[in-house]
Design a protein around this motif. Structure first.
Motif, PDB file in Angstrom:
ATOM      1  N   ASP A   8      -1.257  -4.368   2.070  1.00  0.00           N
ATOM      2  CA  ASP A   8      -2.280  -3.541   1.448  1.00  0.00           C
ATOM      3  C   ASP A   8      -1.635  -2.292   0.849  1.00  0.00           C
ATOM      4  O   ASP A   8      -0.679  -1.745   1.398  1.00  0.00           O
ATOM      5  N   PHE A   9      -2.191  -1.824  -0.263  1.00  0.00           N
ATOM      6  CA  PHE A   9      -1.579  -0.721  -1.000  1.00  0.00           C
ATOM      7  C   PHE A   9      -2.179   0.646  -0.661  1.00  0.00           C
ATOM      8  O   PHE A   9      -1.850   1.637  -1.284  1.00  0.00           O
ATOM      9  N   GLU A  10      -3.081   0.694   0.323  1.00  0.00           N
ATOM     10  CA  GLU A  10      -3.675   1.974   0.684  1.00  0.00           C
ATOM     11  C   GLU A  10      -2.608   2.922   1.241  1.00  0.00           C
ATOM     12  O   GLU A  10      -1.570   2.483   1.744  1.00  0.00           O
ATOM     13  N   PRO A  11      -2.866   4.243   1.149  1.00  0.00           N
ATOM     14  CA  PRO A  11      -1.926   5.198   1.739  1.00  0.00           C
ATOM     15  C   PRO A  11      -1.726   4.910   3.225  1.00  0.00           C
ATOM     16  O   PRO A  11      -2.638   4.425   3.905  1.00  0.00           O
ATOM     17  N   ASN A  12      -0.527   5.194   3.716  1.00  0.00           N
ATOM     18  CA  ASN A  12      -0.257   4.986   5.135  1.00  0.00           C
ATOM     19  C   ASN A  12      -1.285   5.750   5.968  1.00  0.00           C
ATOM     20  O   ASN A  12      -1.616   6.899   5.684  1.00  0.00           O
ATOM     21  N   THR A  13      -1.784   5.090   6.986  1.00  0.00           N
ATOM     22  CA  THR A  13      -2.832   5.691   7.788  1.00  0.00           C
ATOM     23  C   THR A  13      -2.573   5.422   9.261  1.00  0.00           C
ATOM     24  O   THR A  13      -1.609   4.725   9.622  1.00  0.00           O
ATOM     25  N   SER A  14      -3.409   5.964  10.129  1.00  0.00           N
ATOM     26  CA  SER A  14      -3.242   5.788  11.567  1.00  0.00           C
ATOM     27  C   SER A  14      -4.573   5.382  12.176  1.00  0.00           C
ATOM     28  O   SER A  14      -5.630   5.908  11.813  1.00  0.00           O
TER      29      SER A  14
END
Length: 396
Positions: free
Chosen positions: A375-381
């Motif tokens: 997935d190309f979404e910004p890195n998240t937690s």
């Protein structure tokens, strides 16, 4: 030459240490080229050419040196007396009783010795028997995505990753300019050489058809939990009876030759290795396409294969995790600690995301946990679990 700093730095770290440096890995993964690059580094650091001896025992030029005494005498005669000498010997398994020559060179205070070997009989444990306590092994894989990417001029990392998955990670493939037919033929040559020389000949396997059936089964089942019985039952259902002990011998031979890599299962709650139901991964996804064609498969398992090999490259011991009735794709252990990894093609579906996170949520320690996806979404937690794009992680 494609720069391979990971391995160069490992070799430099052991430079001038009284240990024999043994470089292993599947044929055509770049061991000989690595030696050439390392020799260039030595020259940059002030080593003179006269201090370096490089012998490839598959080169007819050195055909008279396959006797260990002649090999030793030849090297000894070309040593520089008052300086450290750097001796590189490719395909040392071609020399009968090679350890006698290695021992003789090892005891010299002015010799730093480097060896490669492609013979699976040696790779499966004889290094330890023949050179006990006197060597360090550096295992070389085909190109990582970061290495592969560095050789391409394009700035499009997604296109480069697609090419990496579809072609091959063997270094020479980059010289074939994305020509699918040439790549197919080249991979066929590697496959035939490894199977014929390192598996069939060394293990004295007579039934090539049965061996190839097992190879194709294992290639088609990368990332799946496998048992000898399951493989045997599948062979029988296809009209090919193979004894379980024979299948086990075949798989061991494929692992010895670095075609397959075995990931043991680890019980997180019980803190113990499990003896059954391991997973296997292929040294190069390009070989999968060569053997099976463009058959449909779970993309997630191909990505798992890529991540598993990358964790090994980075120096981790890697296991498949079992946590109750949940599975953790990888538990990666090193001297710095433990990390947990889940791998998925996409987790945009909320149910998929919940499923992938649940395995990691059940782990109660405070070690780092990662969810790797395309997935190309910004890195998240997610409650401390870091979600990272696979390509970005591979390029770290």
């Amino acid at each position: 030459m494609i720069q391979r700093p990971l391995y160069i730095n490992k070799l430099l770290g052991f430079k001038d240490k009284q240990l024999i440096k043994i470089v292993t890995g599947i044929r055509r993964c770049g061991k000989s080229t690595l030696f050439e690059m390392y020799q260039e580094e030595l020259l940059k650091k002030g080593v003179f050419k006269q201090q370096i001896q490089s012998i490839n025992l598959e080169d007819p030029l050195y055909r008279d040196l396959i006797n260990w005494e002649k090999l030793y005498d030849y090297i000894n005669a070309h040593l520089v007396d008052d300086k450290m000498n750097y001796v590189f010997i490719d395909e040392i398994q071609n020399v009968a009783d090679f350890q006698k020559a290695a021992d003789g060179l090892f005891i010299k205070k002015n010799v730093d010795l480097y060896l490669t070997g492609s013979n699976s009989n040696i790779q499966s444990g004889q290094w330890a028997t023949l050179l006990s306590g006197r060597y360090v092994q550096i295992h070389v894989f085909p190109l990582s995505f970061k290495e592969y990417s560095s050789a391409l001029s394009s700035d499009n990392k997604f296109e480069k990753f697609k090419q990496y998955l579809e072609n091959s990670s063997f270094p020479y493939v980059l010289n074939l300019n994305n020509d699918k037919k040439q790549i197919y033929d080249y991979l066929g040559g590697i496959y035939s050489t490894v199977v014929l020389k390192d598996v069939i000949a060394n293990k004295k396997i007579r039934d090539i058809n049965r061996l190839e059936s097992v190879i194709k089964f294992m290639t088609d089942n990368i990332g799946n939990i496998s048992s000898i019985k399951k493989i045997s039952d599948t062979m029988v259902s296809e009209g090919l009876k193979i004894l379980p002990v024979t299948i086990e011998n075949y798989i061991n031979a494929l692992c010895d030759s670095y075609i397959l890599y075995k990931a043991n299962r680890y019980d997180v709650k019980g803190k113990r290795l499990l003896k059954t139901l391991d997973k296997y991964y292929l040294v190069d996804i390009g070989l999968r396409y060569y053997l099976l064609g463009n058959t449909k498969t779970d993309k997630g398992r191909i990505l798992e294969n890529i991540i598993y090999l990358e964790l090994l490259r980075r120096g981790y011991n890697v296991y498949v995790g079992k946590n109750g009735d949940k599975e953790i794709d990888f538990i990666a252990e090193s001297i710095d600690g433990t990390e947990y990894y889940q791998v998925a093609e996409t987790v945009r579906d909320p149910l998929t995301l919940k499923r992938e996170l649940s395995s990691l949520d059940l782990v109660r320690d405070h070690n780092p946990k990662f969810l790797l996806t395309q997935d190309f979404e910004p890195n998240t937690s997610h409650n401390g679990i870091k979600q990272i794009n696979i390509i970005d992680w591979l390029l770290e």
